[in-house]
Each structure stands twice: as C-alpha cells, then as structure tokens.
Write a protein that holds these residues in place. Structure first.
Motif, PDB file in Angstrom:
ATOM      1  N   ILE A 116       7.734   2.424  -9.637  1.00  0.00           N
ATOM      2  CA  ILE A 116       7.735   3.026  -8.426  1.00  0.00           C
ATOM      3  C   ILE A 116       8.700   4.427  -8.357  1.00  0.00           C
ATOM      4  CG2 ILE A 116       8.214   2.740  -6.063  1.00  0.00           C
ATOM      5  CD1 ILE A 116       6.026   0.796  -6.829  1.00  0.00           C
ATOM      6  N   ARG A 117       8.291   5.342  -7.899  1.00  0.00           N
ATOM      7  CA  ARG A 117       8.878   6.554  -7.931  1.00  0.00           C
ATOM      8  C   ARG A 117       9.495   6.885  -6.927  1.00  0.00           C
ATOM      9  NH1 ARG A 117       4.957  11.020 -10.822  1.00  0.00           N
ATOM     10  NH2 ARG A 117       4.654   9.671 -12.966  1.00  0.00           N
ATOM     11  N   ILE A 144       8.697  -0.600   3.134  1.00  0.00           N
ATOM     12  CA  ILE A 144       7.443  -1.078   2.387  1.00  0.00           C
ATOM     13  C   ILE A 144       6.241  -1.401   3.268  1.00  0.00           C
ATOM     14  CG2 ILE A 144       6.448  -2.593   0.813  1.00  0.00           C
ATOM     15  CD1 ILE A 144       9.298  -3.239  -0.448  1.00  0.00           C
ATOM     16  N   THR A 145       5.194  -0.746   3.233  1.00  0.00           N
ATOM     17  CA  THR A 145       4.098  -0.841   4.042  1.00  0.00           C
ATOM     18  C   THR A 145       3.119  -1.762   3.154  1.00  0.00           C
ATOM     19  OG1 THR A 145       3.891   1.156   5.029  1.00  0.00           O
ATOM     20  CG2 THR A 145       1.938   0.078   5.016  1.00  0.00           C
ATOM     21  N   ILE A 204       8.402  -3.476  -3.985  1.00  0.00           N
ATOM     22  CA  ILE A 204       9.786  -2.827  -4.608  1.00  0.00           C
ATOM     23  C   ILE A 204       9.894  -1.597  -3.660  1.00  0.00           C
ATOM     24  CG2 ILE A 204      11.147  -1.822  -6.223  1.00  0.00           C
ATOM     25  CD1 ILE A 204       9.399  -3.509  -8.156  1.00  0.00           C
ATOM     26  N   THR A 205      11.073  -1.428  -3.087  1.00  0.00           N
ATOM     27  CA  THR A 205      11.237  -0.039  -2.390  1.00  0.00           C
ATOM     28  C   THR A 205      11.456   1.148  -3.499  1.00  0.00           C
ATOM     29  OG1 THR A 205      13.652  -0.521  -2.259  1.00  0.00           O
ATOM     30  CG2 THR A 205      12.286  -0.875  -0.343  1.00  0.00           C
ATOM     31  N   SER A 210       0.736  -1.219  -0.111  1.00  0.00           N
ATOM     32  CA  SER A 210      -0.066  -0.103   0.230  1.00  0.00           C
ATOM     33  C   SER A 210       0.855   1.182  -0.074  1.00  0.00           C
ATOM     34  CB  SER A 210      -0.997   0.067   1.088  1.00  0.00           C
ATOM     35  OG  SER A 210      -0.183  -0.093   2.530  1.00  0.00           O
ATOM     36  N   GLY A 211       2.025   0.999   0.230  1.00  0.00           N
ATOM     37  CA  GLY A 211       2.901   2.323   0.073  1.00  0.00           C
ATOM     38  C   GLY A 211       4.651   2.079   0.121  1.00  0.00           C
ATOM     39  N   GLN A 212       5.314   2.719  -0.265  1.00  0.00           N
ATOM     40  CA  GLN A 212       6.828   2.475  -0.469  1.00  0.00           C
ATOM     41  C   GLN A 212       7.464   3.830  -0.075  1.00  0.00           C
ATOM     42  OE1 GLN A 212       4.716   1.445  -3.200  1.00  0.00           O
ATOM     43  NE2 GLN A 212       5.607  -0.571  -3.817  1.00  0.00           N
TER      44      GLN A 212
END
Length: 714
Positions: free
Chosen positions: A569-570, A427-428, A494-495, A420-422
C-alpha cells in the motif's frame, strides 16, 4: 421437501457420440480480460477452448443455457510467434534461421486487421526490409528453385498474383515461395527485386492458446476487421460465430479439460475441484458447481423457532451435491453454533469451521449439533463443501447420526468484501448487495455499527476514519436477515503509510541528482520519474536514505515523486522539483588587458546565468539577450599582476563544476621624451599636454598612456 435438479455441464461433442469425446467444456461466468481468462483456464482446467469443428461450436453454445453475449475462446493474434515459412522442409534451415526477421520500422502492425502475409521492400529507402500486408493484394513474387553449387537459387516472377496464388505457382513450377534465412539471402532477393515490392514465403494465422494447429474458422461476415482487436470471442446468440475484440474487454469465457470417463474416472479420480459423477448415464468428472440439487426449505432458516413439525435429515437419502436457498437468495450452512429448537428441529446442524475461500478446491468440514447447552452433543459427521464462481457454495451432504437433527440455513455472507481505498487515516470498505438483505452489522475495535443498504442494486460503501498510518486492521461484517445474524466474514486491510519526510536534493551534477529523505518505520519506497518507477529498499540501521538518479540531461528540471510503501500500500506521495547542474561555459578566456583591468569573454549557455569568482569575491552576471559571446571587464586591478578567475554556469541556483583561467594585467611604463615645439604664443602646461597627446595619437600611441608636461629651464 422440494428438490429440483439443475445441470449445466455439457461436453465437447454431442452426448450421442460419447465414445468419441475428448474434451469437456466449462462456461465461466466471471468476466475477465483475455489474458486473465487464459491464466484462469490454465490453472483450473487445461486452457481456453480450441474449436476444431461445428460439433465443438455447438458444444460451446450449450455450456450456458441462459447467457447470450460474447465469450472468449482460445484464438488470438501473436505477432511474434505465429509467423511461418511456406517451405516447411526442416533440412533447408540451420539453427535459428527460421526466426530471421528484417521488419521495416514499426512493422508488423496488422493494419486494419487483415495483414497476414509479408512483402520484401527493395530499393530506397527500404533496402530489403519487410512489411506485413493484406494477402489478397496482387504483387510480383520470388520463388525458391533449389540450390546451385551449394547456393540457393531464386526466380523473380514477372506476373502479379495474390500471396496464395503465388505460393501455388511456386510450388507447381519451382520448389516454393522464397524463404529468407539470413541477411545474405535477404540481400540476394532484394537485389533481384530491383526496387520492386515482392511476396516472400512468410505468412501467419491467428493461433490457438493451447498450440493446436486447427485451421477451422467460423467468422461473422466482415470479421476479422481491426488491427488493435487481437483476441477472438464467440457470440452465443449468433450460432457461436467469431469476431475479433479488444483483449482488454472483460467477458465470460470457455475453458476445456480432457474428458475423463468411467474407464478412468473411478480408477484415477478427477482434477481438483471436480468429482466423478453420473450425467445422463455417463460417469465422468464434473464440476459440482454445475451439477447440483437446489435445497430450498423455509423451515431450515436459523430464524425458524416453530417446531410444530419436527424434521430429521437422517431419513433423507442424500445423493450428489446441493445448493441452499432462503427464498430467492443463495444461503449457506451456519459456521457458528445455533441454539437448540431452531431450524425446524430439536438439534440444529452447523459447520464447525470456515467455508472455503478458493474456487478450485473441494474441502471436508465437520458438522456439529446443538443440545442441552452443548454445541456438539451427538456424534458429529463430515460433509464436503466447494466455493463456486458467482460466490455461492455447494455441499455434498451426509446423514446425521440420529434424530432429530437437521441442517440449518443462514443468509449468505457478504459478497466480495474488500478494501476499495486507503489513505493515511482511513480505509474505505465495499461489498456487494444480496437479494432481500438490507441490514448489516459492522464490527471494529470492539464496537458495532448498524448499516442499512441503499435501495436498488450495486455495492455498499463504508469508510472507517481516525486510523493510524501504516497499520493493519481487522474488520468484521455480518449480514442480518429477519433479525438473525449470518456467518461472520473478516477482512484485514491496511492504512497507507505516512509520506517520507525531508525529501530534498543532496547533490547535483550535470548528469545525476542525488536525493535524500528520512527513513519511515517498516516501509520501503517507490520513486517515480517521468512515468517510470524504481523500487527502493530502505537500508538497515538508522539514518537517512539516499538514492542517485543517473543518465540525466545537464541544465534540466526534473520532478520526482516519492511514495512510502507498506504491505504493497502506497502513501499519497510527496514531490519535489530538482535540476541538474548546467554545463560549463565554453571558450572562457581573456580578450583584452590594460594595466588596471582584464576583459573576459565566453560563449553563452542556454537558459543560464553566471557567477565569476576571483580574489575571494563573487560577481553575478546575467547573460545578455540574443546570440553571441558574453563579455565582462574586471577593473581596479594592479598592473603587471596575474589573476585566477573561475566561471560557473548557473541554472535554477545550481552551479556547474566551474572552469578556471589565469590572466595578467599589462605592466606600468614611465618614460621621458624631449620634444621641441615652436609656437607663436606662449602655451600653458595643459595646452602643451593636449598638443603632445594629439601627436602621440597621430603615431598610434594608445590613449591609456598618460602624459605629464614639465617645464625645464635651459
């Protein structure tokens, strides 16, 4: 053994008239916006449902026995492609002429949701442009009356009617309401209208997603009623009546597919994800997710070690599809070897392979059994499995090869296990809770973490920290029910990559800024400026990355944000503010010269100061307040000498390209003059100089002329 049959599939007409059925309807409970629902239906079925009569309305309502809210149907507004001319004679139109449009600014806009007809606006300031308006308004109108000498003939009516009545009048007395095929037709009609607003033959209706021409309507009173609400939903708790809704809403929806009956079902098969099944003595293609038997035997649990009563599934006549439960929770057949003497039998059955991850396919899996230390001791067999919307599985089970073998059930895997978030170092992860499951095991990097679910419904969140930027990681989540682990579900996430380093402006002109930054391993970039984004691929090889942003305004500040991108992933982004060079000063020239100075003058430039460069020196000059020209005097110069001056405008320490001029000081003159003076008293040399200076000023000699008096003996 308890069995209960649950059937949800209904068809596009009552079963009593099965021979006339053409469509089969499917209720999809997953809420999506209208566009996503349309894409889903087109991929897995045919399209969003088209409703052509009250029988279809009843069939739509009956697709769900429990849901009572709104569902998307295929009807929607299409402001571009739904306009049609009243005159349908194709011979009247040349190529492309049916699509000629002459809309006024920001039209059509469907104000208040009822603007389905078109008025031509003649006179200033409209000059024959068009507006969409409510068809019930009464206006004058233009009829087409055939051709005269090869040219179209039009008649302007002096009677005011609504659009439908105007159409009827034109068809009864002439040919039809006027069609406008090109700018020539438009000009003729605008001139005939002579400043009036008149109906023309263009109108539209909401259109069906599959292109159907059905004119059937089933609106709630007062609907449709709003311009921004361009998609249509049916109310399952209001007899299926329609309302227009915001297309961005997430709602369940109804798809349809052609009815495949026994005449073709057995012979040709069914679409992917469906099977030829008997439903109320009618053989047809049915989604097994909507037609299954519930299998809810507590003794099948992987936690059950009580073999007082042995069970054998070879004695069961397996027919159709089954959904497994443990208590009130959906369950599944385990994917890993189950030790013998569990699941109410000697030899537990498990799936040697993973469950499907796509919802529109039926897969075949091998079933193995455990005995005397072997995970597949007896002859294996195959079953079919399908993943259903709502994240549960259905199985087409088969008899095992011997006794005592029985299917095991394990708690369902985590629902919607996702990242849900990085950021660069963490990483969540998130997943949905399942009924009666409160304990989880999280595996990562060779370690295990026990996670307890919070009370109440909702999602579970877990953050993994101290990670490396721009790196792939694999996480494993396991449900635990009564101390026994369920199947394994894995997720790769992915981070975020590190931000680009050393972002700076490399060069600025009046209309462009060139940026430069260091490359980062395995990343591309996204540059954001004033709401727009540009994707940038890193060049091969080492070295910095450069990118030029053009078409900018001189002397302006811009904020750029640059993201590294790895596997979509940004990074968090890094921002800089840079300015374009200002324009050069205009009107730069010399306004006055003496023997030792030159006065320069130029026009002001907004928000800029200046730098004057000459003789390898630079002078900073601040623009004075107010309007007017800027002047600057350069002194201590040599008489009769040419000098080159270069002037730069300066904005935010950025110089313009510069403008140069050449100017010269005045020459140095020495002359003598004999003057006869009469005085009553003797004068000193200083008094004589003052007297001569006054004389010179009287005759216009400039004050810059120096005077020296010397006494000369006669």
């Amino acid at each position: 053994m308890d069995y209960s049959l649950i059937i949800f599939v209904l068809t596009g007409a009552l079963l009593g008239v099965a021979s006339a059925q053409t469509h089969q309807y499917y209720f999809v409970s997953t809420p999506l916006n209208w566009t996503s629902a349309q894409s889903f239906c087109r991929q897995d079925y045919t399209d969003l449902v088209t409703i052509e009569n009250t029988a279809d309305v009843d069939a739509v309502i009956n697709t769900s026995l429990t849901y009572t809210g709104l569902v998307w149907i295929g009807l929607h507004d299409d402001f571009i492609n739904s306009w049609k001319w009243s005159l349908s004679d194709s011979s009247f139109y040349g190529e492309g002429q049916t699509t000629f449009r002459n809309w006024y600014l920001n039209q059509p806009n469907n104000l208040n949701g009822q603007q389905y007809c078109v008025t031509l606006l003649s006179g200033s300031p409209f000059f024959g442009t068009w507006d969409d308006v409510d068809c019930s308004l009464e206006r004058h109108f233009v009829c087409y009356n055939g051709t005269t000498n090869g040219s179209p003939s039009y008649v302007v009516s002096g009677t005011s009617l609504n659009w439908t009545e105007a159409q009827k009048f034109c068809r009864e007395n002439y040919v039809d309401l006027a069609s406008v095929r090109n700018q020539t037709d438009n000009t003729i009609i605008a001139n005939l209208a002579a400043g009036d607003f008149v109906w023309i033959g263009l109108s539209r209706q909401k259109v069906w997603s599959d292109g159907s021409n059905s004119s059937f309507q089933f609106w709630v009173n007062g609907q449709p009623n709003s311009g921004p609400e361009q998609c249509v939903a049916a109310a399952m708790n209001d007899s299926g009546r329609w309302s227009d809704e915001d297309c961005a809403l997430s709602l369940p929806f109804i798809c349809y597919a052609p009815m495949v009956t026994s005449s073709t079902c057995v012979e040709t098969g069914c679409p992917s994800g469906m099977e030829c099944l008997s439903n109320n003595a009618v053989v047809q293609c049915i989604d097994p997710c909507d037609n299954y038997t519930v299998l809810n035997d507590d003794w099948r649990s992987v936690n059950n070690t009580n073999n007082t009563t042995l069970h054998c599934d070879q004695h069961i006549n397996w027919e159709g599809w089954y959904r497994l439960y443990l208590g009130q929770s959906s369950a599944q057949i385990p994917e890993q070897c189950i030790e013998e003497q569990r699941c109410g039998t000697h030899h537990p059955l498990w799936i040697n392979g993973s469950h499907p991850t796509q919802t529109n396919e039926i897969v075949t899996r091998t079933v193995c059994n455990a005995w005397v230390g072997s995970c597949c001791y007896f002859t294996s067999h195959t079953i079919q499995v399908k993943l259903c919307y709502g994240y549960y599985y259905v199985y087409k089970l088969a008899q095992p090869s011997t006794c005592s073998l029985a299917y095991c059930t394990a708690p369902h895997n985590a629902e919607d296990f996702r990242a849900s978030g990085q950021n660069e170092t963490s990483i969540t992860l998130q997943w949905n809770k399942l009924n009666n499951i409160s304990s989880f095991i999280f595996q990562f990097n060779g370690t295990e973490t026990n996670i307890s679910a919070p009370d109440g419904p909702g999602v579970i969140t877990h953050t993994v920290s101290s990670l490396t930027a721009g790196t792939k990681y694999t996480f494993t989540l396991i449900y635990v029910s009564h101390g026994v682990r369920s199947n394994i579900i894995q997720l790769t996430a992915i981070t975020a990559p590190s931000n680009p380093e050393s972002l700076k402006p490399l060069n600025q002109t009046e209309t462009s800024i060139t940026l430069q930054w260091n490359k980062a391993n395995n990343t591309n970039f996204v540059l954001e400026l004033t709401g727009s984004e540009t994707s940038i691929t890193a060049p091969d090889g080492d070295g910095a990355v450069t990118h030029t942003v053009s078409s900018l305004t001189a002397g302006s500040k811009y904020t750029f944000t640059l993201f590294s991108v790895f596997e979509n992933i940004r990074s968090s982004g890094v921002s800089i503010t840079a300015a374009t060079a200002p324009v050069n000063a205009e009107g730069f020239g010399s306004s006055a010269q003496t023997e030792t100075s030159i006065t320069l003058q130029w026009n002001k430039v907004n928000n800029t100061n200046f730098v004057l460069q000459f003789n390898d020196t630079e002078t900073n000059i601040s623009a004075p307040d107010g309007a007017g020209a800027v002047t600057h005097t350069v002194s201590s110069l040599t008489a009769g000498t040419k000098y080159t001056f270069t002037l730069f405008s300066v904005f935010e320490n950025i110089r313009s390209s510069g403008v140069s001029i050449t100017a010269a000081t005045g020459p140095h003159f020495v002359f003598g003059i004999n003057v006869r003076l009469e005085s009553l008293t003797r004068l000193s040399e200083t008094e004589l100089e003052d007297a001569v200076a006054e004389l010179f000023r009287k005759y216009g000699v400039p004050p810059e002329v120096s005077i020296s008096v010397r006494s000369v003996k006669p």
